[in-house]
Structures are given as C-alpha cells and as structure tokens.
Design an enzyme around this catalytic site. Structure first.
Site, PDB file in Angstrom:
ATOM      1  N   HIS A   1       0.833  -1.215   0.000  1.00  0.00           N
ATOM      2  CA  HIS A   1       0.000   0.000   0.000  1.00  0.00           C
ATOM      3  C   HIS A   1       0.864   1.260   0.000  1.00  0.00           C
ATOM      4  O   HIS A   1       0.685   2.155  -0.840  1.00  0.00           O
ATOM      5  CB  HIS A   1      -0.910  -0.015   1.228  1.00  0.00           C
ATOM      6  CG  HIS A   1      -1.815   1.174   1.319  1.00  0.00           C
ATOM      7  ND1 HIS A   1      -3.099   1.172   0.834  1.00  0.00           N
ATOM      8  CD2 HIS A   1      -1.616   2.415   1.834  1.00  0.00           C
ATOM      9  CE1 HIS A   1      -3.646   2.356   1.038  1.00  0.00           C
ATOM     10  NE2 HIS A   1      -2.769   3.131   1.653  1.00  0.00           N
ATOM     11  N   GLU A   2       1.791   1.314   0.932  1.00  0.00           N
ATOM     12  CA  GLU A   2       2.629   2.515   1.033  1.00  0.00           C
ATOM     13  C   GLU A   2       3.581   2.641  -0.157  1.00  0.00           C
ATOM     14  O   GLU A   2       3.895   3.748  -0.590  1.00  0.00           O
ATOM     15  CB  GLU A   2       3.415   2.490   2.354  1.00  0.00           C
ATOM     16  CG  GLU A   2       2.546   2.490   3.601  1.00  0.00           C
ATOM     17  CD  GLU A   2       1.605   3.677   3.672  1.00  0.00           C
ATOM     18  OE1 GLU A   2       1.929   4.745   3.089  1.00  0.00           O
ATOM     19  OE2 GLU A   2       0.533   3.539   4.289  1.00  0.00           O
TER      20      GLU A   2
ATOM     21  N   HIS B   1       1.935   4.536  -2.928  1.00  0.00           N
ATOM     22  CA  HIS B   1       2.080   5.986  -2.749  1.00  0.00           C
ATOM     23  C   HIS B   1       3.485   6.439  -3.139  1.00  0.00           C
ATOM     24  O   HIS B   1       3.664   7.417  -3.885  1.00  0.00           O
ATOM     25  CB  HIS B   1       1.833   6.366  -1.284  1.00  0.00           C
ATOM     26  CG  HIS B   1       0.444   6.153  -0.806  1.00  0.00           C
ATOM     27  ND1 HIS B   1      -0.665   6.562  -1.494  1.00  0.00           N
ATOM     28  CD2 HIS B   1      -0.026   5.573   0.346  1.00  0.00           C
ATOM     29  CE1 HIS B   1      -1.755   6.255  -0.811  1.00  0.00           C
ATOM     30  NE2 HIS B   1      -1.387   5.649   0.305  1.00  0.00           N
TER      31      HIS B   1
END
Length: 376
Positions: free
Chosen positions: A25-26, A29
């Site tokens: 997820h990170e 980003h």
C-alpha cells in the site's frame, strides 16, 4: 471442529499478513510520488519508535516502527499530520519543487489513490495465479436441488429451473446468485427464471441462517434453499487470466460495499464489524490450514485494506481524494481552518470505529463472558 491455533502462531500469521500488505500500500504511494518528482523523507512500516532502518541515496529513511499496525510515507513538504501543506511558502525554492503540496492537484490525487490501487492489483495477481493453477470456477445458474421447507420451495422453484436474473441483475453463474443471497438475509428477492423454455418471475424472501465455521465462529447469512450442480474449474487462456481475476476482485469489492452499507443502515448488526483482533484471529486460523489458503486470505485482506482506505473519511486516502475533488472544482483548496475541523472529525470517527471494532473483537474471543464468570 478444528482447534484454535496458539497465540504465538496467530500473532506470527497476523504480522506476516499485515506487514506485506502495508508495504504494498505505502509503496504504491511512494513509487507514484517518485514518478512525479516528489521527495520522500520517511517510509515507515509500523508506528512509534524506530527499531530498525536505513537511509537510501535519495535521503529517504526506510524504517520499521515498534507498533506494526500500519505504516506511512512522509513526503517532502508534508509538515503536519493532516497533510494540509501549511508553511509551503517557507520552504527554499529547491525544496518546494520536490514538495508534495507543490504539485498539481491531479498529481497529488494520483499519489494518494496509488496506495489502494496497489492493494487491488496485488489481489488481482493472487487470484490470477490461483486461476492459472486451478482454473476459473464455473457453476451454471441451474437449480439442481430444492430444500424441502425452504423459501425456494415455498415460492415454487423446481430442479431444472434456470435463473436468469435477481432483482433485475443478470445471473450468469450460480455463484452470482449465491453471493447475492448470502449478503441479504431476510430481504425480499424477485427472481426471473426459465422453465421448459418459458420465462417466468416469482418473489421470495431470503431466509436468515446462522452458520458456524470450523473454528466455532458464527455468521448470519442469507439462503434460498437451492443447490447447484457440481462446481467445475475451467481452464482459461493466458489472456483471460487477468479479466477473470479482475472479475473475482470486483465481486469481493461489491460484497464488501453491500455488507458495509447493511451495517450502516442497520440491516446487519454492528457486532459483525471486526477489527485487528478479529483479523489476527482469522489470519492464524487460515494459516493453520495451509499456505495456499493463507495466500488466498491475503488477497481478501488486501482488497479490504484498499477499500477501507478509499472511504471518504478525512485522515484516510478517500478523505484526501474528496478534498482534492473540492479543490479541483473550486480551483483552490478549502481554508486551513475548515480542513482542520474536517480532519479532527475524521480522526474522531476513526477512533470511534476502532473502539467499536475492538469491543466486538474482544466479545468474539469471549473476554466479556470470562469476566462475567470471574466477577460472578
């Protein structure tokens, strides 16, 4: 009934599931931010005091926090937890060029959306791998059996009837009907079907059934009382793997949306809302069944992580995207005070949600019953 795994195994499985999903997820980003020339000061898995880490050649500090219940990427120019970009004008020009809030709103929106998208892509890849190995599940939407005394029997369904739609939605596969009814216990349903070449309609109320899984946990589900023929796994070509995996992912997302809406509207009890304790318990139980089951669970966890983060709640990715949509429409961001109150409200909502989920989790593992026996 299988025995519940020991606590150490549950914790190990939980962190083995959560850590990679948070990283994916990170990293979504982070990598999109890099594509747009945004600097990253910190990439953290976990919160709190750093227990291990290193700094790369770009100046990003990669670290692991002592509380491994999430993670974050701190981009250059992110000087407050709510990411409102206050004080951007105080940065030197070269720092402003690599600052998150110095970028156009569409780039910021893509960076924020990349986290949930990365979780969905991971789930699609996992499902594609399973389909490549086992094939795509297929079950014709033809009634094979009708349970005596069931809602289907009372409504007049018979073996051999082919279901073509439910509440106006086309039914191409028996699992489409199963997924629809399982999420709607006690609700009315209008079915369109074909019998002996003739189309007809009927109304039926879905029964509510409490199921108990192999570990003794209870779930309320809907049931019509009909059975399908034998499920088959159909081999598909390489070009069909991703479309089939996307279809499965879409079905899970839709089911999650329906379940959440039912909780919000009161159709399902709030006690069905689970949190980290429930997630850890489930991870340990499924991991005890084997690696294939555990990897499949990762896909479902990944979808849920992406979905939850897209909810339009300030402090979540969806809340940031909503604010960016307002900024794009107004051609200027909301005022700092308005954003501050929105983020305070979002934080309060998240803390309340976590409290309710944690209380539900503790109830599901029998804590309140144990305390009652102890105090009684």
């Amino acid at each position: 009934m299988l025995a519940t795994p020991p606590i150490w195994f549950i914790l190990l499985a939980f962190f083995a599931a959560l850590g990679p999903l948070v990283f994916i997820h990170e990293y979504g980003h982070y990598i999109v931010g890099r594509w747009f020339g945004i600097g990253a000061d910190t990439f953290s898995i976990g919160f709190g005091r750093e227990v291990a880490g290193w700094t790369d050649k770009r100046g990003t500090r990669w670290k692991i926090g002592w509380l491994p219940l999430g993670g974050y990427v701190k981009f250059a120019g992110d000087m407050d937890p709510a990411s409102m970009g206050q004080g951007l004008d105080k940065l030197p020009p070269h720092e402003r060029l690599r600052a998150f809030h110095g970028k156009p709103v569409w780039q910021r929106a893509l960076v924020v959306a990349a986290g949930p998208v990365a979780n969905f892509l991971l789930a699609i890849l996992i499902f594609a791998a399973f389909i490549a190995i086992y094939g795509a599940p297929r079950a014709p939407a033809v009634v094979a059996t009708v349970l005596e005394g069931s809602p289907a029997a009372a409504a007049g369904l018979r073996p051999g009837d082919r279901i073509i739609s439910a509440n106006g939605s086309a039914i191409d596969d028996f699992t489409d009907l199963t997924d629809l009814t399982r999420l709607r216990p006690g609700e009315p349903l209008r079915l369109s079907y074909v019998r002996d070449g003739r189309a007809a309609d009927l109304d039926v109320t879905i029964a509510t059934v409490t199921e108990v899984d192999r570990f003794g946990q209870q779930y309320r589900v809907g049931r019509l009382g009909i059975g399908s023929g034998k499920l088959v796994y159909e081999k598909v070509g390489a070009l069909q793997l991703l479309p089939e995996a996307v279809k499965v992912t879409g079905t899970v997302i839709h089911g999650t949306m329906v379940g959440l809406w039912q909780i919000i509207t009161g159709r399902r009890p709030l006690t069905e809302l689970g949190g980290p304790v429930k997630m850890a318990q489930l991870a340990g139980q499924v991991a005890s069944l084997g690696p294939f089951e555990f990897v499949q669970l990762l896909a479902f966890f990944s979808i849920n992580l992406g979905f939850i983060n897209l909810l339009p709640v300030p402090m979540l990715d969806g809340g940031h995207l909503a604010l960016y949509a307002v900024e794009a429409a107004r051609r200027r961001p909301l005022g700092a005070r308005a954003q501050e109150w929105l983020f305070r409200g979002g934080l309060a909502a998240l803390l309340t949600l976590m409290l309710v989920a944690t209380l539900n989790d503790l109830s599901s593992v029998g804590l309140w019953q144990a305390l009652g026996r102890l105090l009684g």
